[in-house]
Design an enzyme around this catalytic site. Sequence first.
Site, mmCIF file in Angstrom:
data_model
loop_
_atom_site.group_PDB
_atom_site.id
_atom_site.type_symbol
_atom_site.label_atom_id
_atom_site.label_comp_id
_atom_site.label_asym_id
_atom_site.label_seq_id
_atom_site.Cartn_x
_atom_site.Cartn_y
_atom_site.Cartn_z
ATOM 1 N N CYS A 117 0.824 -1.226 0.000
ATOM 2 C CA CYS A 117 0.000 0.000 0.000
ATOM 3 C C CYS A 117 0.852 1.268 0.000
ATOM 4 C CB CYS A 117 -0.939 0.006 1.195
ATOM 5 S SG CYS A 117 -1.889 -1.496 1.357
ATOM 6 N N HIS A 257 -3.481 6.914 3.071
ATOM 7 C CA HIS A 257 -3.887 5.611 2.529
ATOM 8 C C HIS A 257 -5.286 5.288 3.059
ATOM 9 C CE1 HIS A 257 -4.094 1.502 1.470
ATOM 10 N NE2 HIS A 257 -3.724 1.008 2.642
ATOM 11 N N ASN A 287 -10.206 -0.467 0.559
ATOM 12 C CA ASN A 287 -8.742 -0.360 0.503
ATOM 13 C C ASN A 287 -8.262 -0.916 -0.847
ATOM 14 O OD1 ASN A 287 -5.984 -0.740 0.761
ATOM 15 N ND2 ASN A 287 -6.087 -1.592 2.829
HETATM 16 O O1 UT7 Z 1 -3.429 -1.664 3.767
HETATM 17 C C1 UT7 Z 1 -3.275 -2.317 4.972
HETATM 18 C C2 UT7 Z 1 -4.334 -3.364 5.059
HETATM 19 N N1 UT7 Z 1 -4.854 -3.753 6.308
HETATM 20 C C3 UT7 Z 1 -5.440 -2.932 7.202
HETATM 21 O O2 UT7 Z 1 -5.439 -1.737 7.106
HETATM 22 C C4 UT7 Z 1 -6.132 -3.613 8.337
HETATM 23 C C5 UT7 Z 1 -6.104 -2.821 9.612
HETATM 24 N N2 UT7 Z 1 -7.047 -3.422 10.563
HETATM 25 C C6 UT7 Z 1 -8.352 -3.092 10.561
HETATM 26 O O3 UT7 Z 1 -8.787 -2.270 9.763
HETATM 27 C C7 UT7 Z 1 -9.228 -3.707 11.603
HETATM 28 O O4 UT7 Z 1 -8.435 -4.432 12.513
HETATM 29 C C8 UT7 Z 1 -10.318 -4.667 11.012
HETATM 30 C C9 UT7 Z 1 -11.344 -3.863 10.242
HETATM 31 C C10 UT7 Z 1 -9.676 -5.706 10.087
HETATM 32 C C11 UT7 Z 1 -11.040 -5.413 12.117
HETATM 33 O O5 UT7 Z 1 -11.646 -4.464 12.992
HETATM 34 P P1 UT7 Z 1 -11.475 -4.600 14.579
HETATM 35 O O6 UT7 Z 1 -12.276 -3.511 15.158
HETATM 36 O O7 UT7 Z 1 -9.997 -4.622 14.838
HETATM 37 O O8 UT7 Z 1 -12.172 -5.957 14.872
HETATM 38 P P2 UT7 Z 1 -11.558 -7.270 15.535
HETATM 39 O O9 UT7 Z 1 -10.633 -7.951 14.564
HETATM 40 O O10 UT7 Z 1 -11.023 -6.929 16.890
HETATM 41 O O11 UT7 Z 1 -12.833 -8.148 15.707
HETATM 42 C C12 UT7 Z 1 -13.905 -7.789 16.583
HETATM 43 C C13 UT7 Z 1 -14.999 -8.806 16.400
HETATM 44 C C14 UT7 Z 1 -14.510 -10.250 16.426
HETATM 45 O O12 UT7 Z 1 -15.498 -11.022 17.031
HETATM 46 P P3 UT7 Z 1 -15.318 -11.501 18.559
HETATM 47 O O13 UT7 Z 1 -14.073 -12.305 18.567
HETATM 48 O O14 UT7 Z 1 -15.233 -10.241 19.373
HETATM 49 O O15 UT7 Z 1 -16.566 -12.280 18.793
HETATM 50 C C15 UT7 Z 1 -14.419 -10.604 14.974
HETATM 51 O O16 UT7 Z 1 -14.557 -11.994 14.743
HETATM 52 O O17 UT7 Z 1 -15.600 -8.614 15.115
HETATM 53 C C16 UT7 Z 1 -15.594 -9.855 14.398
HETATM 54 N N3 UT7 Z 1 -15.495 -9.588 12.983
HETATM 55 C C17 UT7 Z 1 -16.533 -9.311 12.216
HETATM 56 N N4 UT7 Z 1 -17.859 -9.223 12.488
HETATM 57 C C18 UT7 Z 1 -18.684 -8.930 11.479
HETATM 58 C C19 UT7 Z 1 -14.364 -9.535 12.218
HETATM 59 N N5 UT7 Z 1 -14.705 -9.252 10.957
HETATM 60 C C20 UT7 Z 1 -16.044 -9.116 10.926
HETATM 61 C C21 UT7 Z 1 -16.949 -8.814 9.918
HETATM 62 N N6 UT7 Z 1 -18.265 -8.720 10.229
HETATM 63 N N7 UT7 Z 1 -16.581 -8.603 8.638
#
Ligand code: UT7
Length: 334
Positions: A117, A257, A287
């Site tokens: 990225c 980004h 993204n």
């Molecule tokens: O260019 C670089 C590319 N990558 C990035 O920029 C990624 C950077 N990271 C992020 O943007 C965030 O970490 C995410 C959007 C990927 C995830 O958001 P988060 O607020 O960090 O969520 P989390 O991973 O802590 O997950 C919270 C909960 C989990 O459930 P439990 O374990 O609390 O029951 C996940 O399983 O949300 C769940 N979850 C979802 N729920 C509904 C994860 N993905 C989803 C989803 N829909 N798509």
Amino acid sequence: MIMNEKSVGIIGTGSYVPEKIVTNKELEKVVETSDEWIVERTGIKERRVAEPTIATSDLATKAAEIALADAGVSADEIDLIIVATVTPDMSFPSVACIVQDNIKAKNAAAFDLSAACSGFTYGLVVGSLFIKNGIYNKVLVIGAETLSKIIDWNDRNTCILFGDGAGAAVLGKVEDGYGVLGVELGSDGSGGDLLKLPAGGSRQPVSVETIDNRLHFIHMNGNEVFKFAVKIMGEAAVKALDDAGLSPDDINCLIPHQANIRIIQSAAKRLKVPMEKVMVNVDKYGNTSAASIPIALDEAARSNRIKKDDIVVLVGFGAGLTWASCVLKWCKED
Ligand code: UT7
């Protein structure tokens, strides 16, 4: 960056995204997720997805043609084409060579650059140095991706985030004191496992086993990448501003980004830049990796959010891990 001789800047921009829109509601039918969760946690409402027959070079070519027209530069004036991408049409030839042939840039050298990225900003810095050092006059830098091809559509942690598109910029000499004023490029390879496409390279060539284990798709530790991103975005922008002898107060337009609205807001907060000065289009495209900054830059330029004399700061982070920031004094008239 010591800008003692030639000033080098962006003299034209272009972008192109596929027509097909995939909304969060549509993704609800594919994985267990909800429009509400995606909007709240990422700011993304929809993304563009290329048709199966379309490859990264097709999007890159369209963005390049628009940027050349915007710059008023013909393809045979281009001395070098740099394409930043993690989704090349194939391992080789490079996307840059395919674009060179498509646009008939018969005098151009061409190569791809891999910094995920951060790739477009890396390319902008590399390309500008070729001009600054007097080697070339005009360089075409493109960030282009078809991430939909390497997404695991069964993985809700990643499939909601990414989209396809391309953005391009033509670099050339500009009035003294304009163009690239400061840069910051960095890497931390120890974080490579946080975001990767494990198979398909020389470490794990494609095999029935790698396909069964879904190793030819993006694997990401979202939480760790998030923590890295919120820290590095502000730091990288401040270093590039320092390099230019400027401070965050001088920013007229911040082009971050477009990974996640929460990462963008946090970077803006750390820099004390109000959100009115921050270009955001993550809601429309998700993204798009190397394409995200040049698409946002092109949209900012075309919507007159950037005017001549403005201080524009590009800043991004990505797999590698990598980061990159570039401070520009905008030289283009409306
Ligand atoms: O260019 C670089 C590319 N990558 C990035 O920029 C990624 C950077 N990271 C992020 O943007 C965030 O970490 C995410 C959007 C990927 C995830 O958001 P988060 O607020 O960090 O969520 P989390 O991973 O802590 O997950 C919270 C909960 C989990 O459930 P439990 O374990 O609390 O029951 C996940 O399983 O949300 C769940 N979850 C979802 N729920 C509904 C994860 N993905 C989803 C989803 N829909 N798509």
